[in-house]
Motif scaffolding. Structure first.
Motif, short mmCIF file in Angstrom:
data_model
loop_
_atom_site.label_atom_id
_atom_site.label_comp_id
_atom_site.label_asym_id
_atom_site.label_seq_id
_atom_site.Cartn_x
_atom_site.Cartn_y
_atom_site.Cartn_z
N TYR A 178 -18.54 -17.91 1.74
CA TYR A 178 -19.50 -16.88 1.31
C TYR A 178 -20.52 -16.51 2.40
N LEU A 179 -20.46 -17.18 3.55
CA LEU A 179 -21.45 -16.88 4.59
C LEU A 179 -20.97 -15.76 5.52
N PRO A 180 -21.79 -14.74 5.75
CA PRO A 180 -21.38 -13.66 6.65
C PRO A 180 -21.60 -14.05 8.11
N PRO B 66 -23.50 -12.90 11.56
CA PRO B 66 -24.58 -11.98 11.93
C PRO B 66 -23.99 -10.70 12.49
N GLU B 67 -24.34 -9.58 11.86
CA GLU B 67 -23.62 -8.34 12.15
C GLU B 67 -23.86 -7.79 13.54
N ARG B 68 -24.91 -8.22 14.20
CA ARG B 68 -25.21 -7.63 15.51
C ARG B 68 -24.56 -8.40 16.67
N LEU B 69 -23.78 -9.43 16.34
CA LEU B 69 -23.12 -10.20 17.40
C LEU B 69 -21.62 -9.97 17.39
N TYR C 258 -21.19 -14.82 19.14
CA TYR C 258 -21.53 -15.68 17.99
C TYR C 258 -21.09 -17.13 18.25
N LYS D 67 -16.16 -21.62 14.24
CA LYS D 67 -17.54 -22.02 14.59
C LYS D 67 -17.81 -23.47 14.19
N ARG E 215 -28.25 -4.24 20.09
CA ARG E 215 -27.39 -3.60 19.09
C ARG E 215 -28.18 -2.88 18.01
N THR F 293 -29.82 -11.08 7.72
CA THR F 293 -28.37 -11.22 7.98
C THR F 293 -27.80 -12.49 7.34
#
Lengths: 256, 268
Positions: A85-87, A89-92, A97, A144, B24, B92
């Motif tokens: 359920y963990l996303p 980080p969208e900016r990496l 990451y 990860k 970004r 995030t």
């Protein structure tokens, strides 16, 4: 075999309700343990306590030879964690990451390509988190978690969002990791077949207490079922019946 | 704290992670480019309007306002960089991922502050160049004394950010409005552009208690050519350290409450 996890009389209450109620649990090096139970049984709370994110009200927790909370940082250096359920980080990007987390675990320049290749996703190295499917994000999360060669790998619903073929790839990869590197595995899942295949020991939790602990076959036998799924359904039914009974008592209780 | 060793590798990793965020998310550049530019234009123009035809008086007014806005941006940039850096992890849903690593709280703060310093220098460069280009206000005229004076708003920005983080840990992202809002309370009370005596009498004791107020007094003295007011700077530094101790204690308690009450569930 030495102990990787040791929980002694661990209790956690939220608003007077015991989410975890006096659990004792020892997991030794190399064991592959499935932590099972119906929704709300206390599995995730137990995991979060042994990861040092939630503090127990009572009892003691030792992970990789370190007592929490004081030894949290040293303990977590030997633990990997991933949850379906963990996303990301969208900016990496994926490689950014993984490098970031590798460095948090003390690896200046982790071998990202090899780690991704273990699960057949080396081609995703330059993809952004937002461009990945939920299954791909889960796979990257698992990469990860194992990047630093953890002694203990904790997975919360790791294959919940995966197609059967990808789930099989994950299972095979994790089994190879445990076999080749002696990694200890603690996994929660609602997929009983998967747990039977991956784990050599299962611990059932219901209403915050351990109600069964043994090999999948022994636990199924002890509950008079053919497999873990029948045990799960029986425990879930029992828990629901207990809750219905409590609700009925609440309703019948005179006001004031 | 015996045996606690901070990892430079982890601090650098956190700083680099926030560099990627800025790269970004170009809208984050607003804080370090557009707002400093707007502030200098706004207050420089006000000074020019108030004293039309009086070049000397106009330059004096612009000097007070622009030296004030320069020091204010030290508070603003250091506070926003740290507070929004932490909020980025909440937005995030990255908090759980971070909390299950060996990363220590001090290393995390150190990493965000490290990259925050880059943003601070960018913001101050915009203020300085705009003030020089449009209003002939040269920051270097304030002299080397500006560095110790700026240390107070710098630390104060971090302290305010830690206070905001503590509130977010306790009350959730509902408290995030404070990341920006709290500065608008501190701004008028700190006497950024005027002495405390200009404030309504009821607010003066509150203003005197703020470390930033004394730093701005010292900053105006530098602009006036009165040299360094060591007494004011000393009061500013001591009160800033005391405030920092109180806020770190508060943050520690809120982090404890976060773990005890299982507030991580808000971010998973």
């Amino acid at each position: 075999m030495d102990e990787v996890i040791s929980l002694a009389a661990v209790t956690k209450r939220f608003g007077g309700v015991a989410a975890v109620d006096g659990i004792d649990l020892v997991v030794r090096t190399g064991e592959r343990v499935g932590l099972l139970g119906p929704n709300g049984a206390g599995k995730t709370t137990t995991l979060l306590m042994l990861l040092g994110v939630v503090a127990p009200d009572e009892g003691s927790i030792d992970v990789a030879g370190h007592r929490l909370p004081k030894g949290r940082s040293a303990a977590m250096a030997q633990v990997g964690f991933a949850a379906g359920y963990l996303p990301l980080p969208e900016r990496l990007k994926v490689d950014e990451y993984l490098r970031f987390y590798g460095q948090l675990y003390g690896i200046p320049d982790p071998d990202i390509e090899a780690a991704l290749d273990r699960f057949g996703i080396a081609h995703l190295a330059r993809a952004r988190g937002t461009d990945l499917s939920s299954g791909q994000r889960t796979l990257v999360g698992i990469v990860k978690a194992i990047l630093h060669g953890p002694r203990l790998l904790v997975l919360d619903e790791p294959t919940a969002s995966l197609d059967p073929d990808v789930a099989l790839r994950v299972r095979t990869g994790l089994q190879a990791l445990c076999r080749d590197e002696g990694t200890t595995l603690l996994v929660t899942s609602h997929n009983m077949v998967e747990v039977e295949r991956m784990c050599d020991r299962v611990v059932f939790i219901a209403s915050g207490r351990i109600v069964a602990d043994g090999t999948p076959a022994d636990v199924a036998r002890a509950f008079g079922g053919a497999d873990l799924e029948s045990v799960f359904l029986r425990l879930a039914g029992r828990e629901e019946a207990e809750h219905s009974h409590e609700r009925a008592q609440e309703t019948e209780r005179p006001a004031g | 704290m015996t045996g606690v060793q901070l990892s430079w590798l982890r601090i650098k990793a956190v700083a680099r992670r926030h560099y990627y965020v800025l790269l970004r998310a170009p809208h984050r550049l607003f804080d370090v480019t557009i707002w400093p530019l707007v502030d200098v234009l706004l207050f420089g123009s006000i000074a020019a309007f108030v004293h039309p035809g009086h070049a000397a008086a106009g330059r004096l007014a612009a000097g007070y306002l622009l030296s004030g806005i320069l020091l204010w941006h030290v508070v603003y940039q250091s506070q926003i960089a740290l507070a929004t850096g932490f909020l980025e992890e909440a937005w995030t849903r990255n908090l759980l991922n971070l909390m299950v690593t060996p990363l220590r709280e001090m290393e995390y703060v150190g990493g965000v502050v490290l990259f925050g310093m880059v943003k601070l220098f960018l913001g101050l460069a915009v203020v300085s160049l705009t003030a020089l280009g449009f209003f002939a206000f040269n920051v270097t005229d304030l002299g080397i004394g500006l560095i110790p004076v700026a240390a107070v708003p710098l630390e104060n920005g971090w302290v305010i950010a830690l206070f905001v983080i503590a509130l977010v840990l306790r009350f959730g992202t509902g408290a995030e409005a404070l990341a920006w809002g709290i500065l608008f309370v501190v701004l008028p009370l700190s006497g950024v552009f005027y002495p405390v005596a200009a404030l309504p009498w009821l607010l003066r004791p509150v203003a005197e208690a703020l470390p930033t107020t004394h730093a701005f007094v010292a900053g105006r003295a530098l602009f006036d050519g009165r040299g360094m007011l060591w007494g004011e700077l000393g009061v500013a530094l001591v009160s800033c350290v005391l405030l920092g101790v109180v806020v770190v204690f508060f943050l520690t308690r809120m982090l404890q409450a976060f773990r005890t009450r299982g507030y991580i569930s808000r971010y998973t």
